[in-house]
Design a protein around this motif. Structure first.
Motif, short mmCIF file in Angstrom:
data_model
loop_
_atom_site.label_atom_id
_atom_site.label_comp_id
_atom_site.label_asym_id
_atom_site.label_seq_id
_atom_site.Cartn_x
_atom_site.Cartn_y
_atom_site.Cartn_z
N ASP A 141 1.07 -0.85 0.16
CA ASP A 141 -0.28 -0.02 -0.28
C ASP A 141 0.27 1.54 0.00
O ASP A 141 0.81 2.44 0.09
CB ASP A 141 -1.01 -0.31 1.38
N GLU A 142 2.24 1.16 0.05
CA GLU A 142 3.16 2.48 0.74
C GLU A 142 2.95 2.91 -1.29
O GLU A 142 3.63 4.19 -0.47
CB GLU A 142 4.79 2.28 1.25
N VAL A 143 2.62 2.69 -1.84
CA VAL A 143 2.69 2.90 -3.44
C VAL A 143 2.02 3.95 -3.79
O VAL A 143 1.95 5.50 -4.07
CB VAL A 143 2.58 2.07 -4.95
N TYR A 144 1.55 4.35 -2.58
CA TYR A 144 -0.17 5.43 -2.86
C TYR A 144 -0.19 6.83 -2.24
O TYR A 144 -0.96 7.30 -1.62
CB TYR A 144 -1.81 4.35 -2.01
N GLY A 145 1.17 6.46 -1.28
CA GLY A 145 1.94 7.37 -0.34
C GLY A 145 1.30 7.96 0.76
O GLY A 145 1.27 6.60 1.78
N THR A 146 1.05 8.90 1.78
CA THR A 146 0.37 8.77 2.99
C THR A 146 -1.30 9.53 3.22
O THR A 146 -1.18 10.52 1.96
CB THR A 146 0.95 9.84 3.57
N LEU A 147 -1.47 9.20 3.61
CA LEU A 147 -3.22 9.98 4.05
C LEU A 147 -3.05 10.62 4.68
O LEU A 147 -2.16 10.98 5.94
CB LEU A 147 -4.09 9.01 4.20
N GLY A 148 -4.17 11.74 4.89
CA GLY A 148 -3.95 12.88 6.02
C GLY A 148 -5.66 11.69 7.30
O GLY A 148 -5.29 10.55 6.90
#
Ligand code: NAD
Length: 341
Positions: A141-148
């Motif tokens: 899931d790290e391919v999607y970057g980070t969430l707020g």
């Protein structure tokens, strides 16, 4: 009927070594050919329980070694691939990104390109005997970057990798996608959240917490400890891979996640509470928690929406964090029993 020979890569590591015994036992009609370089992250002892099986074969070697990969395809007549091998630790990717590009990008390219040439005559034309040959790429899931603070990663969330590790995994996902689009290869990708469970390398968060607690050493927690990860018990990941490999739609991506969002502080607190009950000391293990300088570029929150896998393929996590963490701690207490003597 002949047994089918499936190539699995990186299976001496954490997830692969949980997957192989499960898969070997469930599918008596498969021979599993395991290719692993046995880097610092791989340990053959993780696969001891499989060694006695005549359907298990282990080869020590590099997925970047094209000659070797070609040899394996023809020697074993490979008709399926499940690709776990990777450099997987974000901290190491910050210190030494080159090997991440080498293994995760070049290695994945080598595997899929050899598979393409072995299974297909030309784009969109599979050889008769490999009509059902499938390439399953394991990603994160790290391919999607980070969430707020709100929102979840779905299969259509744009890629925004932040670390050299996630960038190398994102690149490998793109190659797989391209081989599906350009050559019509039968590929599937699964992007999973943080796994925990038996056989994880000592360097990762949960084993680090347990080991340091048992030794009475400071338990290091990055930054303010409020980074959120979505934790999934490793065997639930394996069951998701099994489903996608067998009935996932060609060319599709499936997210796998446990709906178990926890901050690192909640994780360490839970583990200390369980250890306080199991192996009580004069003071709580929580006293050992020590905040250390944050990881560079530390993603704040990951959380997966696994609705597609649940609704389309009927997957459901069997463990929640409360049950999975107890199993995990029990396994590490056995592993680290010499510390307790
Ligand atoms: P791991 O680091 O425990 O194991 C990786 C294995 O790959 C090791 O056995 C290592 O020896 C092998 N390997 C490394 N380089 C190789 C090379 N060049 N050739 C052959 N073998 C090589 O990793 P893991 O946690 O089991 O992760 C497996 C896969 O799942 C990876 O692709 C990772 O990106 C992905 N993933 C992991 C998590 C997680 O929480 N651990 C979450 C989502 C996705």
């Amino acid at each position: 009927m002949h047994n089918k020979n499936i190539l699995l890569t990186g299976t001496a590591g954490f997830i692969g070594s949980n997957f192989v015994p499960y898969f070997l036992d469930k599918y008596q009609e498969y021979n599993l050919i395991n290719l692993d370089l046995l880097t610092y992250a791989g340990n053959l002892e993780n696969l001891t329980e499989c060694e006695k099986s005549s359907r298990f074969k282990f080869i020590k070697g590099d997925i970047c070694n094209r000659e070797l990969v070609e040899f394996i395809f023809s020697e074993y007549d490979i008709s399926g691939v499940i690709h776990f091998a990777a450099e997987s630790h974000v901290d190491n990717s910050i210190k030494n990104p080159g090997v991440f590009v080498q293994t995760n990008v070049n290695g994945t390219f080598t595997l899929i390109d050899v598979a393409y040439k072995y299974w297909m005559n030309k784009p969109f034309d599979y050889k008769e005997e490999y009509q059902n040959a499938r390439f399953h790429h394991i990603s994160t899931d790290e391919v999607y970057g980070t969430l707020g603070e709100t929102g979840l990663f779905t299969e259509i969330t744009p890629y925004a990798p932040n670390s050299p590790y996630s960038a190398s995994k994102a690149s490998s996902d793109m190659l797989i996608r391209a081989y599906n689009e350009t050559y019509g290869m039968n590929t599937v990708i699964t992007n999973c959240s943080n796994n925990y469970g038996p056989k994880q390398h000592d360097e990762k968060l949960i084993p680090t917490i347990i080991r340091n607690a048992l030794k009475g050493n400071p338990i290091p927690i990055y930054g303010d400890g409020k980074n959120i990860r979505d934790w999934l018990y490793v065997l639930d990941h394996c069951k998701g891979i099994d489903l996608v490999y067998h009935i996932g739609k060609t060319g599709d991506v499936y997210n796998i996640g446990g709906r178990n969002e926890k901050t690192n502080l909640q994780i360490v607190d839970k583990i200390c509470t369980i250890l306080d009950k199991k192996i009580p000391k004069e003071t709580s293990y929580k006293e050992l928690i020590t905040f250390v300088k944050d990881r560079a570029g530390h993603d704040r929150r990951y959380a997966i929406d696994a609705t597609k896998l649940e609704n389309e393929l009927g997957w459901k996590a069997d463990e929640n964090f409360e049950t999975g963490i107890v199993k995990t701690i029990e396994w590490y207490l056995e592993k680290y029993k010499s510390i307790l003597k």
